[in-house]
Write a protein that holds these residues in place. Sequence first.
Motif, PDB file in Angstrom:
ATOM      1  N   ARG A 110      51.786  29.955  63.625  1.00  0.00           N
ATOM      2  CA  ARG A 110      51.709  31.303  62.606  1.00  0.00           C
ATOM      3  C   ARG A 110      50.870  30.466  61.300  1.00  0.00           C
ATOM      4  O   ARG A 110      51.470  30.209  60.576  1.00  0.00           O
ATOM      5  N   GLN A 111      49.415  30.583  60.991  1.00  0.00           N
ATOM      6  CA  GLN A 111      49.206  30.706  60.026  1.00  0.00           C
ATOM      7  C   GLN A 111      49.658  31.414  58.768  1.00  0.00           C
ATOM      8  O   GLN A 111      50.202  32.284  58.770  1.00  0.00           O
ATOM      9  N   LEU A 112      50.028  30.818  57.813  1.00  0.00           N
ATOM     10  CA  LEU A 112      50.191  31.638  56.692  1.00  0.00           C
ATOM     11  C   LEU A 112      48.980  32.440  56.336  1.00  0.00           C
ATOM     12  O   LEU A 112      47.797  31.725  56.119  1.00  0.00           O
ATOM     13  N   ARG A 113      49.829  33.407  55.246  1.00  0.00           N
ATOM     14  CA  ARG A 113      48.569  34.350  55.330  1.00  0.00           C
ATOM     15  C   ARG A 113      48.985  34.581  53.674  1.00  0.00           C
ATOM     16  O   ARG A 113      50.162  34.339  53.206  1.00  0.00           O
ATOM     17  N   LEU A 114      47.694  34.514  52.743  1.00  0.00           N
ATOM     18  CA  LEU A 114      47.461  34.580  51.446  1.00  0.00           C
ATOM     19  C   LEU A 114      46.642  35.846  51.078  1.00  0.00           C
ATOM     20  O   LEU A 114      46.172  35.890  51.516  1.00  0.00           O
ATOM     21  N   VAL A 115      47.843  36.286  50.169  1.00  0.00           N
ATOM     22  CA  VAL A 115      47.511  37.707  49.568  1.00  0.00           C
ATOM     23  C   VAL A 115      47.096  37.700  47.759  1.00  0.00           C
ATOM     24  O   VAL A 115      48.363  37.418  46.957  1.00  0.00           O
ATOM     25  N   ILE A 116      46.160  37.187  47.576  1.00  0.00           N
ATOM     26  CA  ILE A 116      46.127  37.253  46.157  1.00  0.00           C
ATOM     27  C   ILE A 116      45.168  38.201  45.124  1.00  0.00           C
ATOM     28  O   ILE A 116      44.736  39.199  45.973  1.00  0.00           O
ATOM     29  N   LEU A 117      46.743  38.963  44.102  1.00  0.00           N
ATOM     30  CA  LEU A 117      45.870  39.953  42.950  1.00  0.00           C
ATOM     31  C   LEU A 117      45.361  39.164  42.299  1.00  0.00           C
ATOM     32  O   LEU A 117      46.198  38.379  41.578  1.00  0.00           O
ATOM     33  N   LEU A 118      44.421  39.377  41.964  1.00  0.00           N
ATOM     34  CA  LEU A 118      43.985  39.200  40.381  1.00  0.00           C
ATOM     35  C   LEU A 118      44.018  40.039  39.092  1.00  0.00           C
ATOM     36  O   LEU A 118      43.462  41.555  39.194  1.00  0.00           O
ATOM     37  N   ASP A 119      44.787  39.215  38.197  1.00  0.00           N
ATOM     38  CA  ASP A 119      44.445  40.151  36.385  1.00  0.00           C
ATOM     39  C   ASP A 119      43.158  40.007  36.307  1.00  0.00           C
ATOM     40  O   ASP A 119      42.838  38.955  36.039  1.00  0.00           O
ATOM     41  N   ALA A 120      42.145  40.906  35.971  1.00  0.00           N
ATOM     42  CA  ALA A 120      41.491  40.625  35.893  1.00  0.00           C
ATOM     43  C   ALA A 120      41.101  41.718  34.132  1.00  0.00           C
ATOM     44  O   ALA A 120      40.411  42.387  33.729  1.00  0.00           O
ATOM     45  N   SER A 121      41.495  41.889  33.444  1.00  0.00           N
ATOM     46  CA  SER A 121      41.909  42.618  31.863  1.00  0.00           C
ATOM     47  C   SER A 121      41.751  41.578  31.362  1.00  0.00           C
ATOM     48  O   SER A 121      41.557  40.440  31.265  1.00  0.00           O
ATOM     49  N   GLY A 122      41.885  42.594  29.889  1.00  0.00           N
ATOM     50  CA  GLY A 122      40.769  42.009  28.465  1.00  0.00           C
ATOM     51  C   GLY A 122      41.699  39.966  28.312  1.00  0.00           C
ATOM     52  O   GLY A 122      41.213  39.467  28.002  1.00  0.00           O
ATOM     53  N   SER A 123      42.782  40.889  27.988  1.00  0.00           N
ATOM     54  CA  SER A 123      43.884  39.804  28.323  1.00  0.00           C
ATOM     55  C   SER A 123      43.681  38.333  28.569  1.00  0.00           C
ATOM     56  O   SER A 123      43.723  37.404  28.433  1.00  0.00           O
ATOM     57  N   MET A 124      43.368  38.494  29.666  1.00  0.00           N
ATOM     58  CA  MET A 124      42.725  37.502  30.626  1.00  0.00           C
ATOM     59  C   MET A 124      41.497  36.665  30.757  1.00  0.00           C
ATOM     60  O   MET A 124      41.295  35.877  31.531  1.00  0.00           O
ATOM     61  N   SER A 125      40.856  36.896  30.154  1.00  0.00           N
ATOM     62  CA  SER A 125      39.445  36.988  29.984  1.00  0.00           C
ATOM     63  C   SER A 125      38.682  35.600  30.121  1.00  0.00           C
ATOM     64  O   SER A 125      38.044  35.197  31.065  1.00  0.00           O
ATOM     65  N   ASN A 126      39.951  35.002  29.417  1.00  0.00           N
ATOM     66  CA  ASN A 126      39.390  33.114  29.669  1.00  0.00           C
ATOM     67  C   ASN A 126      40.026  32.658  30.599  1.00  0.00           C
ATOM     68  O   ASN A 126      39.724  31.655  30.813  1.00  0.00           O
ATOM     69  N   TYR A 127      40.583  33.424  31.205  1.00  0.00           N
ATOM     70  CA  TYR A 127      40.967  32.628  32.567  1.00  0.00           C
ATOM     71  C   TYR A 127      39.724  33.486  34.125  1.00  0.00           C
ATOM     72  O   TYR A 127      39.874  32.574  35.330  1.00  0.00           O
ATOM     73  N   THR A 128      39.625  34.736  33.684  1.00  0.00           N
ATOM     74  CA  THR A 128      39.030  34.970  35.237  1.00  0.00           C
ATOM     75  C   THR A 128      37.688  34.165  35.234  1.00  0.00           C
ATOM     76  O   THR A 128      37.895  34.116  36.875  1.00  0.00           O
ATOM     77  N   GLY A 129      37.649  33.673  35.170  1.00  0.00           N
ATOM     78  CA  GLY A 129      36.199  32.810  35.332  1.00  0.00           C
ATOM     79  C   GLY A 129      36.950  31.654  36.554  1.00  0.00           C
ATOM     80  O   GLY A 129      36.526  32.179  37.518  1.00  0.00           O
ATOM     81  N   VAL A 130      37.852  31.516  35.860  1.00  0.00           N
ATOM     82  CA  VAL A 130      38.049  30.122  36.735  1.00  0.00           C
ATOM     83  C   VAL A 130      39.153  30.885  38.071  1.00  0.00           C
ATOM     84  O   VAL A 130      38.477  30.028  39.246  1.00  0.00           O
ATOM     85  N   PHE A 131      39.605  32.035  37.735  1.00  0.00           N
ATOM     86  CA  PHE A 131      40.532  32.586  39.202  1.00  0.00           C
ATOM     87  C   PHE A 131      39.673  32.196  39.833  1.00  0.00           C
ATOM     88  O   PHE A 131      40.236  32.266  41.341  1.00  0.00           O
ATOM     89  N   THR A 132      38.354  33.919  39.363  1.00  0.00           N
ATOM     90  CA  THR A 132      37.701  33.904  40.474  1.00  0.00           C
ATOM     91  C   THR A 132      37.010  33.330  41.095  1.00  0.00           C
ATOM     92  O   THR A 132      37.185  33.248  42.371  1.00  0.00           O
ATOM     93  N   ARG A 133      36.756  32.183  41.235  1.00  0.00           N
ATOM     94  CA  ARG A 133      36.200  30.969  41.476  1.00  0.00           C
ATOM     95  C   ARG A 133      37.364  30.279  42.536  1.00  0.00           C
ATOM     96  O   ARG A 133      37.222  29.486  43.455  1.00  0.00           O
ATOM     97  N   PHE A 134      38.075  30.055  41.853  1.00  0.00           N
ATOM     98  CA  PHE A 134      39.595  29.925  42.873  1.00  0.00           C
ATOM     99  C   PHE A 134      40.303  30.677  43.644  1.00  0.00           C
ATOM    100  O   PHE A 134      40.056  29.799  45.669  1.00  0.00           O
ATOM    101  N   VAL A 135      40.152  32.192  43.489  1.00  0.00           N
ATOM    102  CA  VAL A 135      40.504  32.450  45.124  1.00  0.00           C
ATOM    103  C   VAL A 135      39.256  32.761  45.686  1.00  0.00           C
ATOM    104  O   VAL A 135      39.155  32.566  46.973  1.00  0.00           O
ATOM    105  N   HIS A 136      37.714  32.907  45.277  1.00  0.00           N
ATOM    106  CA  HIS A 136      36.501  33.023  46.375  1.00  0.00           C
ATOM    107  C   HIS A 136      36.788  31.496  47.227  1.00  0.00           C
ATOM    108  O   HIS A 136      36.301  31.439  48.227  1.00  0.00           O
ATOM    109  N   GLY A 137      37.009  29.774  46.896  1.00  0.00           N
ATOM    110  CA  GLY A 137      37.392  29.093  47.226  1.00  0.00           C
ATOM    111  C   GLY A 137      38.565  29.251  48.532  1.00  0.00           C
ATOM    112  O   GLY A 137      37.784  28.695  49.562  1.00  0.00           O
TER     113      GLY A 137
END
Lengths: 399, 305
Positions: free
Chosen positions: A224-251
């Motif tokens: 039974r595979q592990l299932r991953l549910v990702i909740l990504l905060d895309a608010s202004g305070s996170m803007s420095n990180y959103t780009g990298v995180f989005t790519r990470f999540v995409h991967g």
Amino acid sequence: MTSLSLKTRNDLGAALRVRLAGFVRSLRDSGYKVGLGETEDAVKLLRSEALKRPQILKEAFRALFCARLSDWKKFDELFDAYWLGRGVKSGIKVSGSSSKKSMKTIRELVDAQGARQDTIAGDVERIPGEEDEPSDDTPSGRREGASIAENLGKVDFRNIHDPDEMAKAHELAEKLARAMRIRLTRRDKQKRKGPRLDLRKTIHHSIAHGGTPIELIHKGPRARQLRLVILLDASGSMSNYTGVFTRFVHGMLDSFREAEAFLFHTRLVHVSSALSERDATRALDRMGLMAQGIGGGTKIGEALADFNQNHAARVIHSRTCVMILSDGYDTGTPDQLGEEMNRLRKRCRRIVWLNPMIGWDGYEPVTSGMQAALPHVDLFAPAHNLNSLAALEPYLASL
Amino acid sequence: MHLNEDAAERTKMTQTKETLAEALAATGYVADDGLAMALLLTEMLKRPLLLEGEAGVGKTEVAKALAKLEDTDLIRLQCYEGLDRSDAIYEWNYQRQLLAIKARESSGADAETVEEAVFSEKYLLERPLLAAIRQDKAPVLLIDEVDRADEEFEAFLLELLSDFQVSIPELGTIEAKSIPRVILTSNGTRELSDALRRRCLYHYVDYPDTSREARILLSRVDGLDTALALQIAELMGKLRKEDLTKVPGVAETIDWAAALVGLGTKKLLEQRELVFDTLVCVLKTREDQARITPEVTDRLLGKVA
């Protein structure tokens, strides 16, 4: 049973056939997956005596042409617009027609640091660890990902200003995610070998040997595979990180069936389908479209409430790890956040909260939102650079 | 055209969606217009019907009602994670095969005869999908919760649904005696493939509106009068809009109505205590029971009146 007869009474006129073709085209333009088979069946239906009234035909076409709930919901409007000549409300066409202005918010976030858009995901190595020397400087001795990131690994994302560097970080985040995903899947497969004898299969195979069970077949625990549910905060305070995180999540998501992603800000958007696109640029474009209109402060509690209410039952099972990527700056009430975290906690296996600010010197999770959420979090970890992302893998693998 | 001939053969086949809806109602299933049309089309176009919707809206009931209407068997395949061909189509009865081999060892029969005997129909265990295509009279095949099965299984299902034949290496190809009417249900645990969706007609089953739910109650619960049925249905509609962990389905409503009838309830409004106490029939988690307090019940009842 004459009314059920699909025989030609008076053969379908050329005009009607053209109209039908036009309708099918308009459906396809709106994202419906309609093939020749459906069109042929539609011709049969148009010929049928039983379906002369437009209202009835609409119901028939709806059952025939729709394949999912989203199709279903907008079908009436499309049908009326085409066959009855009524206007279509705006917002039906998705592909390419949306205004540039509304797209901005997320794209801006994603490209906030001037990351180049032409980075490619499609041809990223799928087998990890080929291009780099193994390095042992990461605690778990995982070779890939962490070592690819050797130079960039320790730099906080917010301190990367050079666009080229940032593009590289994006790419690495994605590569890292893919490497992790592949290994997590492999671990699952290895687990399958178990000590119990599968008598049924053993006997089956023994038939070839005249009933002597030469080959013993073992039964393992059902994978039974592990299932991953990702909740990504895309608010202004996170803007420095959103780009990298989005790519990470995409991967993590790309062609990985057991994963779902949501993006939140002031509301929650389900972005799995957009992120399942292999090409990173297109995926981010689509995500930008889906997240239109997001803006303002972060209401984590409300976003979680929406998730619990509308999505949790579907996407969470007992082997689900929920990963929240957020700095915990919440403009909603801490009480609601705490309560929703508690509800979420009861459903899933683990909650991992990744907060980029943990990596900062002297950071304490003192914001009221973070305080309310912490009691329900299993792992509270930094995610400010690539090494911290790579350090997650052993934790995920142990679930 | 073969569709026409097929239709003529069916004695109970209904002609229009209205007559179909009526006939379904007679079996105890109250279908909305769209569903009746979708069912009619499965007949006309010989396509499977995919039903999606929340748990408890009565997707499985559709298949049962249809089988009743057609007076034919309902063959059900419940899908789950890890479901494979041997659970779904056929399997050899190995124990019996072994016994047969042992028994023939002493008789000195040659290997070929033994093999032929052992791989014959006698030793074949039929599973739902094989059973479905081997009926003389076309059954209703219900493939329940297809989203729980793995993607591989879905792909293979696709093949079966297009050809309606199964090939067993030792026996050869088994062709369908009759083409079953196929109904698939999905709760959306996993996104189904486009290929499967495209093969099927589609209908989204929603919670029934008040009048339909009342009609369902009237057809299912004995001794229920119309006014009470409407009140219950209306209250359920309000209840489903509350913030609940598990939204009650139609089956819960039926249970509740039966309970209320059993307790001799006449009017909900005047018996708030009773309503509150019997809500255990519809609220299935502790949180939900805590959330619907007597005050909330009052509020809900206030709207009913």
